[in-house]
Design an enzyme around this catalytic site. Structure first.
Site, PDB file in Angstrom:
ATOM      1  N   LYS A 188       0.849  -1.197   0.000  1.00 46.96           N
ATOM      2  CA  LYS A 188       0.000   0.000   0.000  1.00 46.96           C
ATOM      3  C   LYS A 188       0.889   1.253   0.000  1.00 46.96           C
ATOM      4  CE  LYS A 188      -0.398  -0.191   5.041  1.00 46.96           C
ATOM      5  NZ  LYS A 188      -1.235  -0.660   6.156  1.00 46.96           N
ATOM      6  N   ARG A 217     -10.815   0.489  14.528  1.00 48.43           N
ATOM      7  CA  ARG A 217     -10.662   1.259  13.309  1.00 48.43           C
ATOM      8  C   ARG A 217     -11.613   0.616  12.305  1.00 48.43           C
ATOM      9  NH1 ARG A 217      -4.636   1.751  10.922  1.00 48.43           N
ATOM     10  NH2 ARG A 217      -5.156  -0.388  10.388  1.00 48.43           N
ATOM     11  N   TYR A 232      16.546  29.532   8.700  1.00 51.89           N
ATOM     12  CA  TYR A 232      15.343  30.277   9.091  1.00 51.89           C
ATOM     13  C   TYR A 232      15.183  30.291  10.601  1.00 51.89           C
ATOM     14  CZ  TYR A 232      13.822  30.346   4.235  1.00 51.89           C
ATOM     15  OH  TYR A 232      13.730  30.572   2.893  1.00 51.89           O
ATOM     16  N   MET A 243      12.913  24.206   2.558  1.00 54.03           N
ATOM     17  CA  MET A 243      12.189  23.452   1.530  1.00 54.03           C
ATOM     18  C   MET A 243      13.131  22.599   0.682  1.00 54.03           C
ATOM     19  SD  MET A 243       9.771  24.857  -1.539  1.00 54.03           S
ATOM     20  CE  MET A 243       8.446  25.477  -0.513  1.00 54.03           C
TER      21      MET A 243
HETATM   22  C1  PLP Z   1      -0.513  -1.697   6.753  1.00 52.54           C
HETATM   23  C2  PLP Z   1      -1.086  -2.965   7.202  1.00 52.54           C
HETATM   24  C3  PLP Z   1      -0.263  -4.062   7.514  1.00 52.54           C
HETATM   25  C4  PLP Z   1       1.236  -3.949   7.545  1.00 52.54           C
HETATM   26  O1  PLP Z   1       1.618  -3.343   8.746  1.00 52.54           O
HETATM   27  P1  PLP Z   1       3.173  -3.149   9.123  1.00 52.54           P
HETATM   28  O2  PLP Z   1       3.154  -2.611  10.500  1.00 52.54           O
HETATM   29  O3  PLP Z   1       3.727  -2.170   8.139  1.00 52.54           O
HETATM   30  O4  PLP Z   1       3.788  -4.495   8.994  1.00 52.54           O
HETATM   31  C5  PLP Z   1      -0.865  -5.252   7.836  1.00 52.54           C
HETATM   32  N1  PLP Z   1      -2.221  -5.362   7.873  1.00 52.54           N
HETATM   33  C6  PLP Z   1      -3.034  -4.335   7.591  1.00 52.54           C
HETATM   34  C7  PLP Z   1      -4.494  -4.520   7.665  1.00 52.54           C
HETATM   35  C8  PLP Z   1      -2.500  -3.108   7.256  1.00 52.54           C
HETATM   36  O5  PLP Z   1      -3.320  -2.080   6.978  1.00 52.54           O
END
Ligand code: PLP
Length: 367
Positions: free
Chosen positions: A39, A135, A264, A312
């Site tokens: 992802k 969640r 800055y 930046m």
């Molecule tokens: C992102 C995610 C993972 C991976 O988590 P990590 O901590 O990066 O290993 C596994 N399961 C779900 C449902 C996720 O959203």
């Protein structure tokens, strides 16, 4: 000549880390399979690049976007692809079927879309149970309705049960996961078919510390990219290899006297005569602006620290003790020689965020 910044991505390290994850899972179940979690553009490493690197070893790929899933299929990925948030509207279901995707189902609304879908879909689903992360996921009291809807949904193919740990990276040992495992077991007890269903629980932290959570499918994310999920254990001690190295060069050197300030806001004030190296990397490249002065940085292979605020396009570092360094000296912001986790900690964040924030303007080279 292009600006001298680049992100070097080591594909062999990605493969090493993936295979390490699967070996950990195999300690508990020799047949355990591993979704490569890609992802967020493979945590900033490039979706198609990661998929190509893992294409012949990964058991499957997990991500969020339907479009990204389609891109993987069109790039020739044949393994299962899991949509971690499932589908968002009924029209997505025909895309899931056409591209043979597996979808997380985390709410009754999604189950209702499935119930109304035409029968030949036969969509494999990951039924996500909320065991305390709060969640995504179905709650215990929703399960009777879930089972009724599943029974009335000929469009549903194979079902896998999943949940997600909220604290597997915690430093409290087994009890960080035990409470959720108990809830998971309680939720599926009394559901006679559930014993036969495959199970997927573990993220990177659970894979590395609690192999008993491996079950049928694990879901490594950050560990693939060489980040440690733990605040109290570094990546090297877990045998993880860094995949992304963010590199640049010194653009300019300023020799400043006592009382002179840098950058800055003038947050750094020289207490001794100081050689300031100006690095071609700033927050528009994805370097965290929150990183305070004192954040570690490598110049020509030697460790030093940043000075003052991140701009930046530039940041400053201390070359006073590195007289052999100067304009054009190579700099590592994080990666080989300087763990991203260390930089992240200094900046009050986690390596996940550093990797994901790598800006599009940074050229990527594979190596
Ligand atoms: C992102 C995610 C993972 C991976 O988590 P990590 O901590 O990066 O290993 C596994 N399961 C779900 C449902 C996720 O959203």
């Amino acid at each position: 000549m292009p600006r001298p910044i680049e992100a070097r991505i080591k594909l062999a390290a990605l493969r090493h880390n993936y295979l390490l994850g699967r070996r950990h899972a195999a300690r508990h179940n020799s047949a355990a399979k591993a979704w490569a979690v890609v992802k967020a553009n493979a945590y900033g490493h490039g979706l198609l690049r990661a998929a190509a690197a893992l294409g012949d070893v990964a058991d499957g790929f997990a991500l969020l976007d339907l479009d990204e899933a389609v891109r993987l299929r069109e790039a020739g990925i044949r393994q299962p692809i899991l949509l971690l948030e499932g589908f968002f509207e009924a029209a997505d279901l025909s895309v899931c079927a056409a591209y043979q995707l597996t979808a997380v189902v985390h709410c009754l609304e999604q189950l209702e879309m499935l119930r109304l879908a035409p029968a030949p879909l036969c969509l494999p689903i990951y039924l996500k149970l909320n065991t305390g992360m709060n969640r995504l996921g179905l709650r215990a009291e929703q399960l009777p309705a879930v089972r009724r809807k599943l029974a009335a949904s000929p469009a549903v193919g194979a079902v896998t049960l999943m949940t997600h740990f909220a604290e597997a990276d915690g430093d409290g040992g087994e009890r960080c996961i035990a409470w959720q495992l108990e809830r998971f077991t309680a939720m599926i007890s009394g559901w006679t078919d559930a014993e036969r269903l495959p199970v997927s629980l573990a993220n990177s932290a659970a894979i590395l510390r609690y192999p008993q959570t491996a079950h049928d499918w694990v879901r490594p994310g950050i560990m693939l990219y060489g980040g440690s999920p733990f605040a109290d254990q570094d990546a090297a001690s877990l045998d993880l290899l860094p995949v992304m190295t963010l590199r640049s060069r010194i653009l300019a050197v300023q020799e400043i006297g006592v009382g002179e300030r840098v950058g800055y806001g003038g947050t750094f004030v020289a207490r001794v005569p100081t050689r300031v190296g100006v690095v071609a990397c700033g927050y528009a490249d994805g370097y965290p602006r929150h990183a305070p002065g004192g954040t570690p940085i490598l110049v020509a292979g030697r460790r030093t620290q940043t000075l003052g605020r991140v701009s930046m396009d530039m940041l400053a570092c201390d070359l006073t003790e590195l007289p052999e360094s100067g304009v054009n000296s190579p700099v590592v912001l994080w990666g080989e020689g300087l763990p991203a986790d260390e930089v992240a900690t200094a900046a009050g964040t986690i390596s996940y965020e550093l990797f994901c924030a790598l800006a599009r303007r940074v050229p990527v080279v594979e190596g």
